[in-house]
Design a protein around this motif. Structure first.
Motif, PDB file in Angstrom:
ATOM      1  N   GLU A 198       0.828  -1.206   0.000  1.00  0.00           N
ATOM      2  CA  GLU A 198       0.000   0.000   0.000  1.00  0.00           C
ATOM      3  C   GLU A 198       0.862   1.256   0.000  1.00  0.00           C
ATOM      4  OE1 GLU A 198      -3.593   2.053   2.665  1.00  0.00           O
ATOM      5  OE2 GLU A 198      -2.761   0.105   3.220  1.00  0.00           O
ATOM      6  N   THR A 199       1.920   1.253   0.821  1.00  0.00           N
ATOM      7  CA  THR A 199       2.822   2.412   0.875  1.00  0.00           C
ATOM      8  C   THR A 199       3.527   2.624  -0.451  1.00  0.00           C
ATOM      9  OG1 THR A 199       3.197   2.123   3.252  1.00  0.00           O
ATOM     10  CG2 THR A 199       4.851   3.370   2.032  1.00  0.00           C
ATOM     11  N   CYS A 200       3.988   1.520  -1.056  1.00  0.00           N
ATOM     12  CA  CYS A 200       4.698   1.613  -2.341  1.00  0.00           C
ATOM     13  C   CYS A 200       3.780   2.140  -3.437  1.00  0.00           C
ATOM     14  CB  CYS A 200       5.266   0.249  -2.722  1.00  0.00           C
ATOM     15  SG  CYS A 200       6.589  -0.325  -1.630  1.00  0.00           S
ATOM     16  N   GLU A 201       2.525   1.708  -3.425  1.00  0.00           N
ATOM     17  CA  GLU A 201       1.573   2.185  -4.441  1.00  0.00           C
ATOM     18  C   GLU A 201       1.265   3.662  -4.263  1.00  0.00           C
ATOM     19  OE1 GLU A 201      -1.448   0.003  -6.437  1.00  0.00           O
ATOM     20  OE2 GLU A 201      -1.324  -1.619  -4.973  1.00  0.00           O
ATOM     21  N   GLU A 202       1.213   4.115  -3.017  1.00  0.00           N
ATOM     22  CA  GLU A 202       0.963   5.531  -2.765  1.00  0.00           C
ATOM     23  C   GLU A 202       2.110   6.392  -3.288  1.00  0.00           C
ATOM     24  OE1 GLU A 202       0.328   5.928   1.402  1.00  0.00           O
ATOM     25  OE2 GLU A 202      -1.718   5.105   1.361  1.00  0.00           O
ATOM     26  N   ARG A 203       3.345   5.878  -3.149  1.00  0.00           N
ATOM     27  CA  ARG A 203       4.504   6.621  -3.655  1.00  0.00           C
ATOM     28  C   ARG A 203       4.551   6.558  -5.181  1.00  0.00           C
ATOM     29  NH1 ARG A 203       8.834   3.830   0.491  1.00  0.00           N
ATOM     30  NH2 ARG A 203       8.264   5.005   2.374  1.00  0.00           N
ATOM     31  N   ASP A 204       4.573   5.340  -5.713  1.00  0.00           N
ATOM     32  CA  ASP A 204       4.585   5.069  -7.159  1.00  0.00           C
ATOM     33  C   ASP A 204       5.376   6.122  -7.934  1.00  0.00           C
ATOM     34  OD1 ASP A 204       4.037   3.576  -9.390  1.00  0.00           O
ATOM     35  OD2 ASP A 204       1.957   4.243  -9.617  1.00  0.00           O
ATOM     36  N   TYR A 235       2.905   1.233 -10.841  1.00  0.00           N
ATOM     37  CA  TYR A 235       1.772   0.506 -10.235  1.00  0.00           C
ATOM     38  C   TYR A 235       0.468   0.841 -10.952  1.00  0.00           C
ATOM     39  CZ  TYR A 235       4.522  -1.193  -6.278  1.00  0.00           C
ATOM     40  OH  TYR A 235       5.442  -1.857  -5.496  1.00  0.00           O
ATOM     41  N   LYS A 236       0.305   2.108 -11.304  1.00  0.00           N
ATOM     42  CA  LYS A 236      -0.908   2.516 -12.005  1.00  0.00           C
ATOM     43  C   LYS A 236      -1.024   1.776 -13.327  1.00  0.00           C
ATOM     44  CE  LYS A 236      -3.382   6.609 -13.655  1.00  0.00           C
ATOM     45  NZ  LYS A 236      -3.354   8.094 -13.795  1.00  0.00           N
ATOM     46  N   ARG A 238      -1.894  -1.916 -12.681  1.00  0.00           N
ATOM     47  CA  ARG A 238      -3.300  -2.117 -12.301  1.00  0.00           C
ATOM     48  C   ARG A 238      -4.227  -2.023 -13.506  1.00  0.00           C
ATOM     49  NH1 ARG A 238      -3.414  -4.808  -7.589  1.00  0.00           N
ATOM     50  NH2 ARG A 238      -2.303  -3.708  -5.929  1.00  0.00           N
ATOM     51  N   SER A 256       8.815   2.577   5.507  1.00  0.00           N
ATOM     52  CA  SER A 256       7.435   3.042   5.737  1.00  0.00           C
ATOM     53  C   SER A 256       7.272   3.645   7.129  1.00  0.00           C
ATOM     54  CB  SER A 256       6.450   1.882   5.558  1.00  0.00           C
ATOM     55  OG  SER A 256       6.700   0.864   6.504  1.00  0.00           O
TER      56      SER A 256
END
Length: 640
Positions: free
Chosen positions: A577-583, A588-589, A592, A619
């Protein structure tokens, strides 16, 4: 009554034997919920096709009269006294019958939940399935479970018999409701039922003759439906798979014996034996003739049990898989599996079981339980263990290389069973989705090479540099902060007068690994090359700081093996979740939305380190704190 096409009384014994051999044989498994009428249907099927042994019908009729009970067609099938008393089929029985079209082996599998292991055994031997549903009770949980297990075992030819139509007054509406519900379910799991047939086994409707009670039904009878199915495609055209059963010594010969599961081989063929990767040519094929004498054919095909001798004496043992070099099986120490669990105790993460792959046995550990599949609605849930009669998707890991096939490529060699203690406790099919074939990574192709020994020792280099050489291997998900930490660490160490250099994933793919893509195999080769280069840096006395996702433990283990004691694994921990928020790169986008295939953490696995030398959690800690942890570690471990 349908008669068989071969009148054995009209031909001599040799002609009869020949006629029987040339007829097709189809293996059908009969499954269904308990009391839905499987044994009754089979009994009726035998009677209506004229396949009963002489006097069998009369014997069952007399027995029922003695017991003062109505005639039971099921008794033609259920020969065991315990089955008559309990009223359920408790074992898998194999019996034979004939139609005008072909010969059949019918495998009657138990429908009771407690006997699913026997049902799976029956399904594993079958070319097609006949699934029974009670017209009055409709689709039950067990009906869905049986359909899912047929899918799991790779059976794609399925006919559904909606039985006991006489109990619902032969109503078309009731049949239509059941047909629609069950077709939708089977279609959702990738199984297309060829036929759904309304029948009454007790009354003989639509078994061998078209029913006059259901004129609204225009499809085939059960017999015609079965006759339309095809035997399994001959495996002789597939890649050679020759599991070694044993090695025997006769006079001066070592005969390697086993059964060809697929493909064919000839004298003179070069074989590779997996997982050892040893090679040799077939010097001779040893067979056993029908007259009880040895014979030496020049070729052998799938289904034959043979022995071979080789042109050189290499070590081969039970469990090895022989194949042609060009079409060898996968070699790996980790794979995904879709598993049906039958053990008395739950399957749990970290527990070790014995795996059987053809004739090969090894110990495997449950690395991960990815999800539990609800066979009624196909929903997936997370769970810490797999209970009895549950289906799960799991990851298994071995400490040694396994030779195997993905089920979609080779159903016969893409299955396995797990043994807990002395009991077969689970079975499943193999998937390599997201994982690499490691054969090329462990095979040394270069010959006649000699390693150059340096005249400068590692200790001398350490004294000159003021620090030891080594590999600081940063691993973690994309977006965890590996590259940021690596670059800042390199700068700090340089300022301290230390010889350090960063090898980053993007940089090496511009040069050293520019010819590699992002398939599991290419990703594994990418890490193998970086591991070897990093080890050379360490030998030169430098500190190689690598920043790679390196998702597979086996790849990192190879890098550790290359650098030896100078390898230091650092886990840059940050949750998905943290990695996707940073992206930071927008990857990641894209993953997905499906723009990027095989993306770690989304559509490809990441195997976190078991026991890293250092864990840095980005994190919960800021960059400054994380870099300082790394600097402190380097000063403590790399100082002279």
């Amino acid at each position: 009554m349908t008669k068989t096409s071969v009148n054995l009384a009209a031909v001599n014994t040799d002609d009869a034997a020949l006629a029987q051999r040339v007829r097709d044989l189809l293996r059908i498994v009969i499954v269904g919920h308990v009391d839905h009428g499987k044994s009754t249907l089979v009994g009726r099927l035998f009677h209506d096709t004229g396949s009963l042994p002489e006097g069998k019908y009369e014997a069952i009729q007399a027995m029922c009269e003695r017991r003062g009970m109505p005639f039971e067609w099921a008794f033609l099938m259920d020969a065991m006294q315990a089955e008559r008393d309990q009223g359920i089929t408790i074992d898998t029985s194999q019996i034979w019958f004939k139609t005008d079209q072909r010969d059949y082996t019918i495998i009657d599998a138990p429908g009771h939940k407690e006997f699913l292991k026997n049902m799976i055994t029956g399904a594993a031997q079958s070319d097609a399935a006949l699934l029974i549903i009670d017209a009055a009770e409709g689709v039950r949980e067990q009906s869905r479970r049986h359909g899912y297990l047929l899918h799991l075992m790779g059976i794609r030819q399925v006919a559904v018999a909606v039985n006991k139509m006489d109990m619902v007054d032969y109503e078309q509406e009731q049949f239509n409701l059941i047909e629609e519900e069950y077709r939708d379910y089977l279609t959702s799991i990738g199984v297309t039922p060829t036929f759904v047939i309304p029948v009454s086994a007790r009354e003989g409707d639509n078994i061998a003759e078209q029913s006059t009670n259901m004129a609204w039904y225009k499809g085939p009878t059960v017999v015609k439906a079965l006759d339309s199915f095809l035997p399994s495609a001959p495996t002789v055209d597939q890649a050679l798979r020759f599991p070694i059963q044993d090695v025997y010594k006769f006079d001066t010969r070592r005969i390697i014996a086993g059964r060809l599961e697929a493909g064919s081989l000839n004298v003179g063929d070069t074989l590779v034996f997996s997982p050892s990767n040893k090679r040799a040519k077939v010097a001779s094929i040893e067979g056993w003739s029908s007259k009880g004498e040895f014979e030496n054919p020049q070729t052998a095909q799938a289904g034959e049990s043979i022995g071979v001798t080789l042109d050189e004496q290499i070590f081969v043992e039970r469990g090895d898989m022989a194949s042609h070099v060009e079409e060898a099986p996968i070699e790996t120490d980790v794979f995904r599996a879709r598993l049906f669990w039958l053990g008395k105790e739950p399957l749990t993460v970290g527990k070790t079981y014995k795996i059987k792959l053809n004739t090969f046995e090894a110990r495997v550990q449950v690395q991960e339980i990815e999800r539990i599949i609800d066979t009624t609605d196909l929903s997936a849930t997370d769970a810490g263990q797999v209970e009895r009669n549950q289906v799960a998707e799991i990851v298994l890991r071995s400490k040694r290389m396994l030779a195997l096939d993905s089920f979609v490529d080779s159903p016969r060699t893409g299955r396995f069973v797990l043994i807990d203690g002395y009991d077969i406790s689970g079975g499943g099919i193999i998937s390599m989705e997201g994982y690499a074939d490691q054969r090329d990574l462990i095979t040394q192709k270069s010959t006649n090479i000699t390693k150059v020994e340096h005249g400068i020792t590692l200790d001398a280099r350490a004294v000159r540099n003021g620090h030891k050489g080594g590999v600081l291997w940063l691993t973690g998900l994309s977006g965890a902060g590996k590259s940021t930490l690596a670059v800042e660490l390199e700068k700090r160490l340089f300022e301290k007068g230390m010889n350090a250099f960063v090898l980053d994933g993007d940089n090496v793919r511009h040069g050293l690994n520019a010819n590699l893509g992002f398939s599991p195999e290419d990703r594994a080769e990418n890490i193998r090359r970086v591991g070897e280069v990093s080890a050379l840096f360490a030998q030169s006395g430098a500190i190689a700081i690598t920043s790679f996702i390196s998702p597979y433990r086996s790849d990192r283990d190879r890098a550790r093996e290359a650098a030896g004691e100078h390898f230091h694994e650092v886990y840059v921990a940050a949750d998905l979740e943290t990695c996707e928020e940073r992206d930071p790169k927008g990857l990641y986008k894209k993953a997905r939305t499906g723009e990027i295939k095989e993306f770690t953490g989304v559509s490809a696995p990441y195997e976190a380190p078991d026991a890293p030398q250092l864990t840095v959690d980005t994190s919960t800690c800021d960059i400054e704190d994380c870099v300082q942890q790394l600097v402190d570690y380097v000063e403590a471990k790399f100082g002279v």
